[in-house]
Design a protein around this motif. Structure first.
Motif, mmCIF file in Angstrom:
data_model
loop_
_atom_site.group_PDB
_atom_site.id
_atom_site.type_symbol
_atom_site.label_atom_id
_atom_site.label_comp_id
_atom_site.label_asym_id
_atom_site.label_seq_id
_atom_site.Cartn_x
_atom_site.Cartn_y
_atom_site.Cartn_z
ATOM 1 N N MET A 37 42.235 15.331 -0.193
ATOM 2 C CA MET A 37 42.542 14.222 0.679
ATOM 3 C C MET A 37 43.860 13.580 0.267
ATOM 4 O O MET A 37 44.152 13.454 -0.905
ATOM 5 N N LYS A 77 46.645 10.692 -0.343
ATOM 6 C CA LYS A 77 46.642 9.319 -0.863
ATOM 7 C C LYS A 77 47.223 8.366 0.175
ATOM 8 O O LYS A 77 48.205 8.669 0.838
ATOM 9 N N SER A 92 47.580 1.376 -0.841
ATOM 10 C CA SER A 92 46.884 0.190 -0.338
ATOM 11 C C SER A 92 47.791 -1.023 -0.174
ATOM 12 O O SER A 92 47.408 -1.985 0.478
ATOM 13 N N ALA A 110 43.513 4.777 6.488
ATOM 14 C CA ALA A 110 42.787 5.804 5.738
ATOM 15 C C ALA A 110 41.536 6.249 6.489
ATOM 16 O O ALA A 110 41.247 7.450 6.576
ATOM 17 N N GLU A 111 40.807 5.292 7.052
ATOM 18 C CA GLU A 111 39.582 5.625 7.786
ATOM 19 C C GLU A 111 39.910 6.477 9.016
ATOM 20 O O GLU A 111 39.220 7.455 9.305
ATOM 21 N N GLY A 159 42.512 9.739 4.938
ATOM 22 C CA GLY A 159 43.161 9.572 3.638
ATOM 23 C C GLY A 159 42.256 8.830 2.680
ATOM 24 O O GLY A 159 41.195 8.348 3.060
ATOM 25 N N GLU A 160 42.673 8.760 1.423
ATOM 26 C CA GLU A 160 41.901 7.999 0.434
ATOM 27 C C GLU A 160 42.774 6.928 -0.192
ATOM 28 O O GLU A 160 43.949 7.160 -0.470
#
Length: 125
Positions: free
Chosen positions: A1, A3, A6, A118-119, A123-124
């Motif tokens: 996954m 990155k 954030s 991300a959702e 992604g994470e």
């Protein structure tokens, strides 16, 4: 996954913006991973105006050519010459040295939080 940083906000077209002034703009690791090896970038010039949601350049990889979309409206203040000279840096460090350009913002486009991006894109954080 892939990155997802954030501390950034993201457009639906996979560009990111930071919270600086002027804002830095780049492409997400999700986009860089999907593109594969980036071999060429075409960026707007210093002094150009960009409009949120409209194309402002392109990224070419060994797989395809993709348009860059401005995540904000405003005037281009700086272009990352290192990304032009060494496009692979977009794959190596998309949230750091691989930024594309800075914009003196007059208006923001529709931007998502890192969690929303991300959702939506797998992604994470």
């Amino acid at each position: 996954m892939s990155k997802v940083d954030s501390s950034l906000r993201y457009s639906a077209e996979h560009e990111w913006v930071d919270a600086s002034s002027p804002v830095k703009v780049g492409i997400s690791a999700v986009a860089a991973d999907a593109l594969g090896d980036v071999v060429y970038v075409d960026l707007p010039a210093v002094g150009d105006t960009v409009t949120a949601g409209e194309t402002c350049g392109e990224v070419e990889s060994t797989k395809s050519v993709s348009d860059l979309y401005a995540p904000v409206s405003g005037t281009i203040v700086e272009v990352n010459q290192e990304a032009v000279d060494n496009p692979a840096i977009l794959n190596e460090d998309p949230y750091g040295a691989g930024w594309l350009f800075t914009v003196e913002v007059t208006e923001e486009g529709e931007l998502m939080s890192a969690a929303e991006y991300a959702e939506k894109n797998g992604g994470e954080l």
